[in-house]
Design a protein around this motif. Structure first.
Motif, PDB file in Angstrom:
ATOM      1  N   ALA A  25      36.741  39.052  47.120  1.00  0.00           N
ATOM      2  CA  ALA A  25      37.324  40.388  46.941  1.00  0.00           C
ATOM      3  C   ALA A  25      38.093  40.820  48.188  1.00  0.00           C
ATOM      4  O   ALA A  25      39.200  41.367  48.092  1.00  0.00           O
ATOM      5  CB  ALA A  25      36.223  41.390  46.608  1.00  0.00           C
ATOM      6  N   LEU A  26      37.515  40.568  49.356  1.00  0.00           N
ATOM      7  CA  LEU A  26      38.193  40.918  50.604  1.00  0.00           C
ATOM      8  C   LEU A  26      39.514  40.173  50.734  1.00  0.00           C
ATOM      9  O   LEU A  26      40.536  40.744  51.127  1.00  0.00           O
ATOM     10  CB  LEU A  26      37.291  40.598  51.797  1.00  0.00           C
ATOM     11  N   ASP A  27      39.508  38.885  50.391  1.00  0.00           N
ATOM     12  CA  ASP A  27      40.720  38.076  50.520  1.00  0.00           C
ATOM     13  C   ASP A  27      41.769  38.497  49.502  1.00  0.00           C
ATOM     14  O   ASP A  27      42.969  38.582  49.821  1.00  0.00           O
ATOM     15  CB  ASP A  27      40.372  36.597  50.345  1.00  0.00           C
ATOM     16  N   ILE A  28      41.336  38.778  48.273  1.00  0.00           N
ATOM     17  CA  ILE A  28      42.283  39.175  47.226  1.00  0.00           C
ATOM     18  C   ILE A  28      42.953  40.490  47.593  1.00  0.00           C
ATOM     19  O   ILE A  28      44.176  40.654  47.423  1.00  0.00           O
ATOM     20  CB  ILE A  28      41.556  39.282  45.871  1.00  0.00           C
ATOM     21  N   LYS A  29      42.183  41.438  48.110  1.00  0.00           N
ATOM     22  CA  LYS A  29      42.758  42.733  48.492  1.00  0.00           C
ATOM     23  C   LYS A  29      43.804  42.574  49.591  1.00  0.00           C
ATOM     24  O   LYS A  29      44.766  43.337  49.671  1.00  0.00           O
ATOM     25  CB  LYS A  29      41.645  43.683  48.942  1.00  0.00           C
ATOM     26  N   GLU A  30      43.625  41.559  50.440  1.00  0.00           N
ATOM     27  CA  GLU A  30      44.598  41.308  51.501  1.00  0.00           C
ATOM     28  C   GLU A  30      45.816  40.553  50.971  1.00  0.00           C
ATOM     29  O   GLU A  30      46.957  40.901  51.265  1.00  0.00           O
ATOM     30  CB  GLU A  30      43.936  40.504  52.626  1.00  0.00           C
ATOM     31  N   GLN A  31      45.564  39.508  50.157  1.00  0.00           N
ATOM     32  CA  GLN A  31      46.651  38.660  49.663  1.00  0.00           C
ATOM     33  C   GLN A  31      47.523  39.362  48.627  1.00  0.00           C
ATOM     34  O   GLN A  31      48.714  39.080  48.524  1.00  0.00           O
ATOM     35  CB  GLN A  31      46.070  37.369  49.055  1.00  0.00           C
ATOM     36  N   PHE A  32      46.916  40.268  47.847  1.00  0.00           N
ATOM     37  CA  PHE A  32      47.652  40.942  46.772  1.00  0.00           C
ATOM     38  C   PHE A  32      47.822  42.432  47.079  1.00  0.00           C
ATOM     39  O   PHE A  32      47.848  43.263  46.172  1.00  0.00           O
ATOM     40  CB  PHE A  32      46.936  40.746  45.438  1.00  0.00           C
ATOM     41  N   LYS A  33      47.912  42.746  48.346  1.00  0.00           N
ATOM     42  CA  LYS A  33      48.069  44.138  48.769  1.00  0.00           C
ATOM     43  C   LYS A  33      49.317  44.743  48.114  1.00  0.00           C
ATOM     44  O   LYS A  33      50.402  44.167  48.156  1.00  0.00           O
ATOM     45  CB  LYS A  33      48.186  44.214  50.289  1.00  0.00           C
ATOM     46  N   GLY A  34      49.126  45.886  47.458  1.00  0.00           N
ATOM     47  CA  GLY A  34      50.233  46.541  46.775  1.00  0.00           C
ATOM     48  C   GLY A  34      50.513  45.988  45.393  1.00  0.00           C
ATOM     49  O   GLY A  34      51.388  46.506  44.684  1.00  0.00           O
ATOM     50  N   GLU A  35      49.804  44.919  45.001  1.00  0.00           N
ATOM     51  CA  GLU A  35      50.037  44.295  43.690  1.00  0.00           C
ATOM     52  C   GLU A  35      48.765  44.228  42.846  1.00  0.00           C
ATOM     53  O   GLU A  35      48.752  43.563  41.809  1.00  0.00           O
ATOM     54  CB  GLU A  35      50.578  42.871  43.868  1.00  0.00           C
ATOM     55  N   LEU A  36      47.720  44.910  43.273  1.00  0.00           N
ATOM     56  CA  LEU A  36      46.429  44.802  42.582  1.00  0.00           C
ATOM     57  C   LEU A  36      46.498  45.290  41.148  1.00  0.00           C
ATOM     58  O   LEU A  36      45.716  44.842  40.297  1.00  0.00           O
ATOM     59  CB  LEU A  36      45.350  45.562  43.357  1.00  0.00           C
TER      60      LEU A  36
ATOM     61  N   ALA B 145      35.832  41.132  39.080  1.00  0.00           N
ATOM     62  CA  ALA B 145      36.760  42.102  38.496  1.00  0.00           C
ATOM     63  C   ALA B 145      36.359  43.527  38.843  1.00  0.00           C
ATOM     64  O   ALA B 145      37.211  44.370  39.139  1.00  0.00           O
ATOM     65  CB  ALA B 145      36.821  41.905  36.982  1.00  0.00           C
ATOM     66  N   LYS B 146      35.061  43.799  38.839  1.00  0.00           N
ATOM     67  CA  LYS B 146      34.572  45.130  39.196  1.00  0.00           C
ATOM     68  C   LYS B 146      34.888  45.454  40.647  1.00  0.00           C
ATOM     69  O   LYS B 146      35.245  46.582  40.987  1.00  0.00           O
ATOM     70  CB  LYS B 146      33.058  45.221  38.966  1.00  0.00           C
ATOM     71  N   ARG B 147      34.754  44.456  41.515  1.00  0.00           N
ATOM     72  CA  ARG B 147      34.961  44.687  42.947  1.00  0.00           C
ATOM     73  C   ARG B 147      36.414  45.030  43.270  1.00  0.00           C
ATOM     74  O   ARG B 147      36.672  45.755  44.231  1.00  0.00           O
ATOM     75  CB  ARG B 147      34.521  43.451  43.752  1.00  0.00           C
ATOM     76  N   ILE B 148      37.344  44.482  42.507  1.00  0.00           N
ATOM     77  CA  ILE B 148      38.761  44.750  42.798  1.00  0.00           C
ATOM     78  C   ILE B 148      39.384  45.665  41.741  1.00  0.00           C
ATOM     79  O   ILE B 148      40.600  45.868  41.739  1.00  0.00           O
ATOM     80  CB  ILE B 148      39.559  43.430  42.920  1.00  0.00           C
ATOM     81  N   ASN B 149      38.533  46.174  40.825  1.00  0.00           N
ATOM     82  CA  ASN B 149      38.984  47.111  39.784  1.00  0.00           C
ATOM     83  C   ASN B 149      40.115  46.511  38.958  1.00  0.00           C
ATOM     84  O   ASN B 149      41.176  47.123  38.754  1.00  0.00           O
ATOM     85  CB  ASN B 149      39.426  48.437  40.407  1.00  0.00           C
ATOM     86  N   ALA B 150      39.871  45.286  38.456  1.00  0.00           N
ATOM     87  CA  ALA B 150      40.880  44.571  37.673  1.00  0.00           C
ATOM     88  C   ALA B 150      40.350  44.290  36.271  1.00  0.00           C
ATOM     89  O   ALA B 150      39.129  44.201  36.067  1.00  0.00           O
ATOM     90  CB  ALA B 150      41.242  43.254  38.364  1.00  0.00           C
ATOM     91  N   PRO B 151      41.230  44.122  35.287  1.00  0.00           N
ATOM     92  CA  PRO B 151      40.789  43.755  33.936  1.00  0.00           C
ATOM     93  C   PRO B 151      40.325  42.301  33.885  1.00  0.00           C
ATOM     94  O   PRO B 151      40.581  41.523  34.817  1.00  0.00           O
ATOM     95  CB  PRO B 151      42.038  43.973  33.079  1.00  0.00           C
TER      96      PRO B 151
END
Length: 338
Positions: free
Chosen positions: A161-172, A192-198
């Motif tokens: 989740a930490l890495d995804i939030k950094e790599q997809f910053k502004g595109e979540l 999915a819950k951690r990054i609030n994604a479907p």
């Protein structure tokens, strides 16, 4: 149990870079040098494994760092023999730190006259003198119940989740988490819950192991940046096929976050030539040079999490606190930038 000034760690040969990274991280936490116990693990000409511990470990709280990855049998025997050596040397407690728990896929009888090898391995570990197990993303959570000793199962999803939030910053808002099969839905839902994604699912039907007969996407992935989440990547056949099916169903791009990079046989070549933009794995299994050099494979460190978990076990504080992103974020501060 007598309290010692520092936890003591010893490593087998399965993943020495990770063991050394854990000790370096613990040195930072403790403000003093923490190293591996001096020992030798060698093989005789007939491949018998021999272990000798050079330091006094009497009444010490010992942590053995050893993944039971390929060669699984050799690494498992190393772990058992190291534990026996420590037990006979009067260590007060022995904890097995097993970043990758081999034989976890054999957690039930799938047909008549087959073993439950994961249970057999659990029995062997206990008989060798291990009193606690620390592992990461067990293939099946119920394996914890195979043990009559405490088992702490850490999760890679907070790190992902930490890495995804950094790599997809502004595109979540464009990200969708995908489970590569129905059995992995709980793991994918957690991320999915951690990054609030479907969440979407790729339903696959196997005719026999290693072959995929059919794949169907459950959910609308049109225009989405799909992130496939699973616990292990072995030959990468299913993973690469799932990525193709997702693109055929309208996904804009496909990435994968897999905890254990087993990467057997043609896996690296398949991933390198696949339609996936990136495969992210952890260092729970020591990566080969081919994995390190693959242009679309990245490796995330687990040492910060394991170091903190070992310190928490040693000090008698909560290990489950490491399941929370808020707890791991300061531990990983700066590691996902750029």
């Amino acid at each position: 149990m007598q309290r010692t000034t520092e936890p003591k760690m010893i490593s087998g040969t399965a993943n020495l870079p990770l063991a050394n990274a854990i000790t370096r991280r613990m040195s930072m936490h403790r403000g003093r040098s923490v190293g591996l116990v001096d020992a030798r693990v060698e093989r005789f000409n007939d491949q018998e494994i021999f272990v000798e511990v050079y330091e006094n470990v009497r009444s010490e709280d010992m942590f053995i760092i050893q993944s039971t990855s390929r060669p699984a049998n050799d690494n498992l025997m190393e772990l058992l023999i190291i534990s026996d050596a420590l037990r006979r040397s009067s260590a007060s407690r022995i904890t097995a730190v097993i970043p990758y728990f081999g034989y976890a896929r054999q957690d039930r009888r799938t047909k008549a006259r087959t073993p439950i090898s994961a249970k057999l391995v659990a029995n062997m570990l206990v008989e060798a003198g291990i009193e606690r197990v620390l592992t990461l993303d067990l293939h099946a959570a119920q394996i914890q119940g195979f043990f009559d000793i405490p088992v702490d199962n850490l999760y890679a999803s907070p790190i992902f989740a930490l890495d995804i939030k950094e790599q997809f910053k502004g595109e979540l808002d464009d990200v969708m988490v995908v489970s590569p099969d129905v059995g992995g839905v709980a793991r994918a839902r957690e991320l999915a819950k951690r990054i609030n994604a479907p969440l979407s699912i790729v339903d696959k039907r196997r005719e026999k192991p290693g072959e995929i007969a059919e794949m169907t996407v459950i959910g609308n992935v049109t225009g989405k940046k799909c992130i496939i989440v699973d616990d292990m990547c072995d030959t990468a056949g299913t993973l690469c096929k799932a990525a193709e099916v997702l693109l055929e169903n309208g996904a804009s791009e496909v990435h994968a976050y897999i905890t254990h990079g087993v990467m057997s046989g043609p896996a690296v070549e398949r991933v390198s030539n696949s339609v996936m933009k990136s495969l992210v794995i952890t260092d729970s299994i020591e990566p080969t040079e081919a994995v390190k050099n693959a242009p679309n494979i990245r490796i995330l460190p687990t040492a910060p999490m394991f170091a903190q978990a070992i310190l928490n076990i040693w000090s008698g504080t909560s290990v489950s606190s490491l399941f929370e992103t808020e707890t791991l974020e300061p531990i990983y501060e700066g590691l996902f930038k750029g």
